[in-house]
Design an enzyme around this catalytic site. Sequence first.
Site, PDB file in Angstrom:
ATOM      1  N   HIS A 148       0.817  -1.221   0.000  1.00 34.52           N
ATOM      2  CA  HIS A 148       0.000   0.000   0.000  1.00 34.52           C
ATOM      3  C   HIS A 148       0.854   1.276   0.000  1.00 34.52           C
ATOM      4  O   HIS A 148       0.347   2.357  -0.318  1.00 34.52           O
ATOM      5  CB  HIS A 148      -0.911   0.039   1.230  1.00 34.52           C
ATOM      6  CG  HIS A 148      -2.013  -0.977   1.216  1.00 34.52           C
ATOM      7  ND1 HIS A 148      -2.854  -1.160   0.147  1.00 34.52           N
ATOM      8  CD2 HIS A 148      -2.400  -1.885   2.156  1.00 34.52           C
ATOM      9  CE1 HIS A 148      -3.720  -2.122   0.415  1.00 34.52           C
ATOM     10  NE2 HIS A 148      -3.455  -2.590   1.626  1.00 34.52           N
ATOM     11  N   ASP A 188      -2.700 -10.632  -1.892  1.00 34.73           N
ATOM     12  CA  ASP A 188      -3.274 -10.056  -0.671  1.00 34.73           C
ATOM     13  C   ASP A 188      -4.741  -9.726  -0.949  1.00 34.73           C
ATOM     14  O   ASP A 188      -5.115  -9.387  -2.072  1.00 34.73           O
ATOM     15  CB  ASP A 188      -2.493  -8.800  -0.304  1.00 34.73           C
ATOM     16  CG  ASP A 188      -2.874  -8.238   1.049  1.00 34.73           C
ATOM     17  OD1 ASP A 188      -3.976  -7.647   1.151  1.00 34.73           O
ATOM     18  OD2 ASP A 188      -2.093  -8.358   2.002  1.00 34.73           O
ATOM     19  N   HIS A 190      -6.328  -7.214  -0.211  1.00 35.04           N
ATOM     20  CA  HIS A 190      -6.463  -5.798  -0.569  1.00 35.04           C
ATOM     21  C   HIS A 190      -5.675  -5.489  -1.839  1.00 35.04           C
ATOM     22  O   HIS A 190      -4.668  -6.135  -2.128  1.00 35.04           O
ATOM     23  CB  HIS A 190      -5.956  -4.905   0.562  1.00 35.04           C
ATOM     24  CG  HIS A 190      -6.614  -5.146   1.872  1.00 35.04           C
ATOM     25  ND1 HIS A 190      -6.087  -5.982   2.835  1.00 35.04           N
ATOM     26  CD2 HIS A 190      -7.775  -4.669   2.379  1.00 35.04           C
ATOM     27  CE1 HIS A 190      -6.880  -6.004   3.884  1.00 35.04           C
ATOM     28  NE2 HIS A 190      -7.923  -5.226   3.633  1.00 35.04           N
ATOM     29  N   ASP A 281      -4.108 -12.655   4.084  1.00 31.65           N
ATOM     30  CA  ASP A 281      -5.442 -12.308   4.559  1.00 31.65           C
ATOM     31  C   ASP A 281      -6.566 -12.730   3.612  1.00 31.65           C
ATOM     32  O   ASP A 281      -7.722 -12.415   3.854  1.00 31.65           O
ATOM     33  CB  ASP A 281      -5.543 -10.806   4.862  1.00 31.65           C
ATOM     34  CG  ASP A 281      -4.947  -9.936   3.776  1.00 31.65           C
ATOM     35  OD1 ASP A 281      -4.584 -10.472   2.712  1.00 31.65           O
ATOM     36  OD2 ASP A 281      -4.810  -8.729   3.996  1.00 31.65           O
TER      37      ASP A 281
END
Length: 622
Positions: A148, A188, A190, A281
């Site tokens: 990120h 991931d 995200h 995740d």
Amino acid sequence: MGDVKESGEMNTSERLVGIIYDEKMCKHHTPDGDYHPENPNRIRVIWNKLLANNIPQRCVVLKGKEAEDKYLTAVHSENHVNLIRNISSKQFDSRRNRIASKLNSIYFNEGSSEAAYLAAGSVIELAERIAKGDLNSGAAIVRPPGHHAEYDEAMGFCLFNNVAVAASFLLDERPELGVKKILIVDWDVHHGNGTQKTFWNDSRVLFFSVHRHEFGSFYPGNDDGFYTMIGEGPGTGYNINVPWEHARCGDADYLAVWDHILIPVAKKFDPDMIIVSAGFDAADGDPLGWMLCHSIWILCNVEKVDGFCTSGSVEAYPFESTWRVIQEVRKKLSSYWPELADELPLKLTSQNAPHPHFLMSNSDSEDEDEKAPIIVSEVVQEVMEPFSKLKVEDSQDQVVTSSSSWRTELSKIDIWYACFGSNMWKPRFLCYIEGGQVDGMKKPCTGSMDKNLPKEILWKIFPHRLYFGRDSTRTWGPGGAAFLHPDSSVGEKTYMCLYKITLEQFNDVLLQENVSSNQMISPAFDLAALQSITNKGSISLEVFKSGWYHHVVYLGNERDIPILTMTCPISDVERFKLGELPMSPPSKEYACTLVKGLVEGGQLSEEEAIAYIEEASLKPLC
């Protein structure tokens, strides 16, 4: 798995797998100690699980390495790098939390800078070793995470964009290694917004991200992760997003994406290296992701696209929304990747699972998912034989059951464990047996499985050199730790406290001294090692190679019972001599335990003990 020559040539036909981990990355945690989903256990549990299954001893274990600023500024602004470098310093004590509060999902503490530099540098180190041919593949167990982090901003738990920094390093700083094209796969849950922006205009990097998107409502909460975001300029078509419309996508959904988007494009792109942003995740049970992946996905450095593999069979069909997303992505990218131009057959896309139910409950109540029909994808099979052989048990019960036999056997064998550091003080040593901590220790010990006290204690003097090195320890904080020169030397004198314990307990002490855990599925030092060390004089335990005390030394017998101690290997002694590892006196709290041990053990007066420690601290290491 074989030795690596300095030239980078491998003198073995086995594939070499590298693992890099550094406990110092666990210094990054919430400033008030409150729970946070991005916490030290994220990597510590992984490392301990690998140790418990003896995986590191079958791999090449590398030490963490801090990134240099010049490599970080290839991806981030100088202002951002300066902030992360200094955020843990005293000058930021009064404003550190205020700065963090202005960022999106970020915290800072006194260990954040070091952890961030180690995370980025460790990924660089591993990627470079693979590119050089020293290793075939590897895993960097690092935190804080990175995907990120953007050019001028930390966000989403991420401080530096570790993967982007490593890819940039190989492409721009080490062109002689021949890595001209890199595939970055981000699974991931995200979207990897920071990595995407780094290579938005770069055709040398094919960035692929599969993530929960929900039309921009899932973190990071924008349109960056939509399938229409395909790059610009030279990078057009080299940015691929697969945005899930809802939670609870699982193995079948991911494999469908692999089969019908990622693998066809990856084969055509023909990367020199694959780097994975391996966020976990998307796994079943993650409290933030709410996905249902069970497979272990592994990618590696390739000469050609070596492939992708899964562990076990794949259950159920993809959701109808998954087929819809796949078809939209293929249509959007078909002009750049002709391999995606063909329509998927209706016979395939009509096989789908019902729309998922969203229940706030445990997976134990979701039996319908477990009864779905089984479909095994024809994903590339010839891949990653080293990892496929490294079986990891799935539950603590299995670990305990499979380890019980060796524990029973080794519990019948006594050894003398000879201590020259803080363990000379009995209350400190008993922390390794009973668990807990004494004054001055920063964290408690887990203790041994067998918590019976030592059967006997005695003192002896050995002709070995005591010295203090390293600049801090996780147990005592700043200051050096005690080390014993593995070789004996006439004229040297070291006081040592001998505890008569079982070989089972010795294994647990070894583990805690090196990795702060007590989960072992098999012994690091077994009966064969005990027999061997009496002939060789010392043994280095590869499973603990990243620890400071992984070198076991045989000091002779006492009443026909072997005397063992643990210290660093000769190679580390040479590094201390050359200044590659710092020499440093012990902290006040650490030195106090040594004094207590010597005084309460009846060896020296307090004044004599202090003088003994000072001499060991100040005397040059020859």
